[in-house]
Scaffold this active site. Structure first.
Site, PDB file in Angstrom:
ATOM      1  N   HIS A  10      24.201   1.876   7.799  1.00 22.43           N
ATOM      2  CA  HIS A  10      25.509   2.486   8.047  1.00 22.43           C
ATOM      3  C   HIS A  10      26.167   1.722   9.192  1.00 22.43           C
ATOM      4  O   HIS A  10      25.483   1.131  10.027  1.00 22.43           O
ATOM      5  CB  HIS A  10      25.381   3.970   8.404  1.00 22.43           C
ATOM      6  CG  HIS A  10      24.465   4.216   9.552  1.00 22.43           C
ATOM      7  ND1 HIS A  10      24.831   4.030  10.870  1.00 22.43           N
ATOM      8  CD2 HIS A  10      23.167   4.598   9.574  1.00 22.43           C
ATOM      9  CE1 HIS A  10      23.807   4.305  11.656  1.00 22.43           C
ATOM     10  NE2 HIS A  10      22.784   4.653  10.903  1.00 22.43           N
ATOM     11  N   THR A  41      11.651  -6.893  15.706  1.00 24.58           N
ATOM     12  CA  THR A  41      13.093  -7.081  15.823  1.00 24.58           C
ATOM     13  C   THR A  41      13.491  -8.544  15.925  1.00 24.58           C
ATOM     14  O   THR A  41      14.672  -8.866  15.841  1.00 24.58           O
ATOM     15  CB  THR A  41      13.640  -6.349  17.069  1.00 24.58           C
ATOM     16  OG1 THR A  41      13.017  -6.893  18.241  1.00 24.58           O
ATOM     17  CG2 THR A  41      13.371  -4.849  16.987  1.00 24.58           C
ATOM     18  N   LYS A  42      12.491  -9.429  16.117  1.00 18.71           N
ATOM     19  CA  LYS A  42      12.743 -10.866  16.269  1.00 18.71           C
ATOM     20  C   LYS A  42      11.757 -11.645  15.416  1.00 18.71           C
ATOM     21  O   LYS A  42      10.706 -11.126  15.022  1.00 18.71           O
ATOM     22  CB  LYS A  42      12.599 -11.279  17.728  1.00 18.71           C
ATOM     23  CG  LYS A  42      13.634 -10.619  18.612  1.00 18.71           C
ATOM     24  CD  LYS A  42      13.522 -11.078  20.033  1.00 18.71           C
ATOM     25  CE  LYS A  42      14.604 -10.353  20.843  1.00 18.71           C
ATOM     26  NZ  LYS A  42      14.464 -10.543  22.243  1.00 18.71           N
ATOM     27  N   ASN A  77       0.824  -1.199   0.000  1.00 15.76           N
ATOM     28  CA  ASN A  77       0.000   0.000   0.000  1.00 15.76           C
ATOM     29  C   ASN A  77       0.867   1.261   0.000  1.00 15.76           C
ATOM     30  O   ASN A  77       2.091   1.182  -0.005  1.00 15.76           O
ATOM     31  CB  ASN A  77      -0.954  -0.023   1.195  1.00 15.76           C
ATOM     32  CG  ASN A  77      -2.279   0.625   0.889  1.00 15.76           C
ATOM     33  OD1 ASN A  77      -2.336   1.613   0.162  1.00 15.76           O
ATOM     34  ND2 ASN A  77      -3.345   0.086   1.441  1.00 15.76           N
TER      35      ASN A  77
END
Length: 128
Positions: free
Chosen positions: A62, A107-108, A31
């Site tokens: 980075h 994050t997992k 979307n």
């Protein structure tokens, strides 16, 4: 980059670094203003529903003060729903039929057929 029979709404941005892979399965839609950044590999399965303003990235983009740039593949299974403004970070695998709530930061890994939400995303319930 591979994408079969997909729907991309206005503002979708795919950033695929040299040598990286973005693969999007048949029937998936992204979307408005969804952004996918692949420094190595982002794979999205079939028939996924990805809401507006979602960010999916396999990289920190980075190096950090304490180490080099890290890129880890992101894999999203089939029939996954990702709510608006969710962020899927490097190294995450989301299983088939999972649901990621709006505004979540993943994050997992997310198990198949589960619902996760929050920051960081946590199990809300099993969908089966």
């Amino acid at each position: 980059m591979e994408a079969g029979n997909c729907t991309f709404y206005p503002g979708v941005r795919l950033e695929c670094w040299r040598g990286a892979v973005i693969s999007i399965g048949t029937g998936t839609y992204l979307n408005r203003n969804t952004e996918i950044i692949a420094a190595a590999e982002v794979r999205i399965g079939r028939d996924c529903k990805i809401a507006w303003d979602v960010v999916i990235m396999d990289t920190d983009q980075h190096p950090t003060d304490d180490g080099p740039l890290r890129n880890e593949p992101v894999r999203i299974g089939d029939r996954v729903w990702i709510g608006c403004r969710a962020v899927i970070l490097k190294g995450v695998t989301i299983g088939d039929d999972a649901i990621v709530g709006a505004g979540s930061i993943v994050t997992k890994d997310v198990a198949a057929a589960t619902v996760v939400g929050g920051n960081p995303a946590h199990l809300i319930r099993s969908a089966r």
